[in-house]
Design an enzyme around this catalytic site. Structure first.
Site, PDB file in Angstrom:
ATOM      1  N   SER A  16     138.038 128.113  36.442  1.00 29.95           N
ATOM      2  CA  SER A  16     136.584 128.323  36.356  1.00 29.95           C
ATOM      3  C   SER A  16     135.830 127.004  36.518  1.00 29.95           C
ATOM      4  CB  SER A  16     136.204 129.012  35.043  1.00 29.95           C
ATOM      5  OG  SER A  16     136.388 128.157  33.940  1.00 29.95           O
ATOM      6  N   LEU A  90     151.521 116.152  32.895  1.00 32.31           N
ATOM      7  CA  LEU A  90     151.293 114.722  32.681  1.00 32.31           C
ATOM      8  C   LEU A  90     151.275 114.009  34.037  1.00 32.31           C
ATOM      9  CD1 LEU A  90     151.115 112.426  30.559  1.00 32.31           C
ATOM     10  CD2 LEU A  90     153.604 112.242  30.722  1.00 32.31           C
ATOM     11  N   ASN A 105     139.662 113.343  34.108  1.00 30.58           N
ATOM     12  CA  ASN A 105     140.159 114.528  33.397  1.00 30.58           C
ATOM     13  C   ASN A 105     139.077 115.075  32.471  1.00 30.58           C
ATOM     14  OD1 ASN A 105     142.127 116.421  32.350  1.00 30.58           O
ATOM     15  ND2 ASN A 105     142.264 115.132  30.524  1.00 30.58           N
ATOM     16  N   HIS A 107     138.784 117.168  28.875  1.00 37.62           N
ATOM     17  CA  HIS A 107     139.562 117.632  27.724  1.00 37.62           C
ATOM     18  C   HIS A 107     138.656 118.463  26.822  1.00 37.62           C
ATOM     19  CE1 HIS A 107     142.967 117.589  25.023  1.00 37.62           C
ATOM     20  NE2 HIS A 107     142.099 117.444  24.029  1.00 37.62           N
ATOM     21  N   ASP A 148     145.632 111.260  27.532  1.00 38.58           N
ATOM     22  CA  ASP A 148     144.347 111.515  26.872  1.00 38.58           C
ATOM     23  C   ASP A 148     143.697 110.274  26.262  1.00 38.58           C
ATOM     24  OD1 ASP A 148     144.249 114.202  27.516  1.00 38.58           O
ATOM     25  OD2 ASP A 148     145.169 114.875  25.652  1.00 38.58           O
TER      26      ASP A 148
HETATM   27  C1  GAR Z   1     139.515 124.011  30.261  1.00 41.39           C
HETATM   28  O1  GAR Z   1     138.995 124.362  29.003  1.00 41.39           O
HETATM   29  C2  GAR Z   1     140.003 122.570  30.219  1.00 41.39           C
HETATM   30  O2  GAR Z   1     139.231 121.726  29.419  1.00 41.39           O
HETATM   31  C3  GAR Z   1     141.375 122.747  29.637  1.00 41.39           C
HETATM   32  O3  GAR Z   1     141.888 123.876  30.296  1.00 41.39           O
HETATM   33  C4  GAR Z   1     140.803 124.793  30.559  1.00 41.39           C
HETATM   34  C5  GAR Z   1     140.891 125.226  31.999  1.00 41.39           C
HETATM   35  O4  GAR Z   1     139.975 126.236  32.282  1.00 41.39           O
HETATM   36  N1  GAR Z   1     142.164 121.559  29.843  1.00 41.39           N
HETATM   37  C6  GAR Z   1     143.033 121.104  28.948  1.00 41.39           C
HETATM   38  O5  GAR Z   1     143.275 121.672  27.918  1.00 41.39           O
HETATM   39  C7  GAR Z   1     143.715 119.781  29.335  1.00 41.39           C
HETATM   40  N2  GAR Z   1     144.332 119.165  28.203  1.00 41.39           N
HETATM   41  P1  GAR Z   1     139.664 126.664  33.779  1.00 41.39           P
HETATM   42  O6  GAR Z   1     140.995 126.816  34.506  1.00 41.39           O
HETATM   43  O7  GAR Z   1     138.957 127.975  33.659  1.00 41.39           O
HETATM   44  O8  GAR Z   1     138.808 125.589  34.416  1.00 41.39           O
END
Ligand code: GAR
Length: 200
Positions: A16, A90, A105, A107, A148
């Protein structure tokens, strides 16, 4: 001088954030979404790539281990900046060295809290809930060799109510991601790439 900054978006899940970024830069003449990469066949990469006519590469476990196919693909697409939008692997040192200060990135928490190995998606929001935090939020940062822990470009908080469960915290955080991520990317590009004369 190159006229465009080429972005590659890496995703592992639904994508998304990737969609928001693609929409945001759709009519931008200087910033181009050159390709999508994913480690996950079930991710949104194929669908998003086909919908927006953006080349995509769903790579294998071996591709990631040896890295060469990834590096070759990024070179073929003249990628200048990598965006990790929900990418859960990673990043190896070799890729960080190829793209110094050129990997961003997002987070879904306020780093340095709730970061590190295993801290992704729902796990982050559950940990925030378990700790009875009254705020959470997003962190957008450059990727360095320590998971991170790269320099922070931007953070934004949201309020958590006592009754919020992990899913609701996740929803609030994702809203912030969609609202701010693309703008932070654009600001960084103007700062970094204008300085080097890559864009005017
Ligand atoms: C997001 O909330 C992003 O911040 C998280 O994965 C989700 C992906 O959503 N990332 C992490 O947790 C990285 N450590 P999306 O595929 O709908 O964009």
């Amino acid at each position: 001088m190159k006229e465009k900054v080429n972005l590659s978006i890496f995703i592992s899940g639904g994508g998304s954030n990737a969609i928001q970024i693609i929409e945001f830069f759709k009519d931008n003449k200087q910033i181009n979404i050159a390709c999508l990469l994913s480690n996950n066949q079930q991710s949104g990469a194929e669908k998003i790539g086909k919908t927006y006519e953006i080349p995509y590469f769903i790579f294998s476990k071996l591709d990631w281990e040896i890295q060469h196919p990834i590096e070759k693909y990024l070179e073929e697409k003249s990628v200048d900046l990598i965006i990790l939008a929900g990418f859960l692997k990673l990043i190896p040192k070799s890729l960080i060295h190829l793209f110094p200060n050129k990997i961003i990135n997002i987070h879904p928490a306020l780093l340095p809290k709730y970061g590190g190995k295993g801290m992704y998606g729902h796990h982050v929001h559950q940990a925030v809930k378990n700790a009875k935090e009254t705020t959470s939020g997003i962190t957008i940062h450059l990727v360095s060799e320590i998971y991170d822990e790269g320099p922070i470009l931007f953070q934004k908080k949201c309020k958590i109510n006592e009754s919020d469960d992990a899913a609701l915290i996740g929803k609030k955080v994702l809203e912030l991601e969609h609202k701010y991520f693309s703008q932070v990317i654009e600001n960084y590009i103007f700062k970094e790439f204008k300085k080097n004369g890559q864009i005017t």
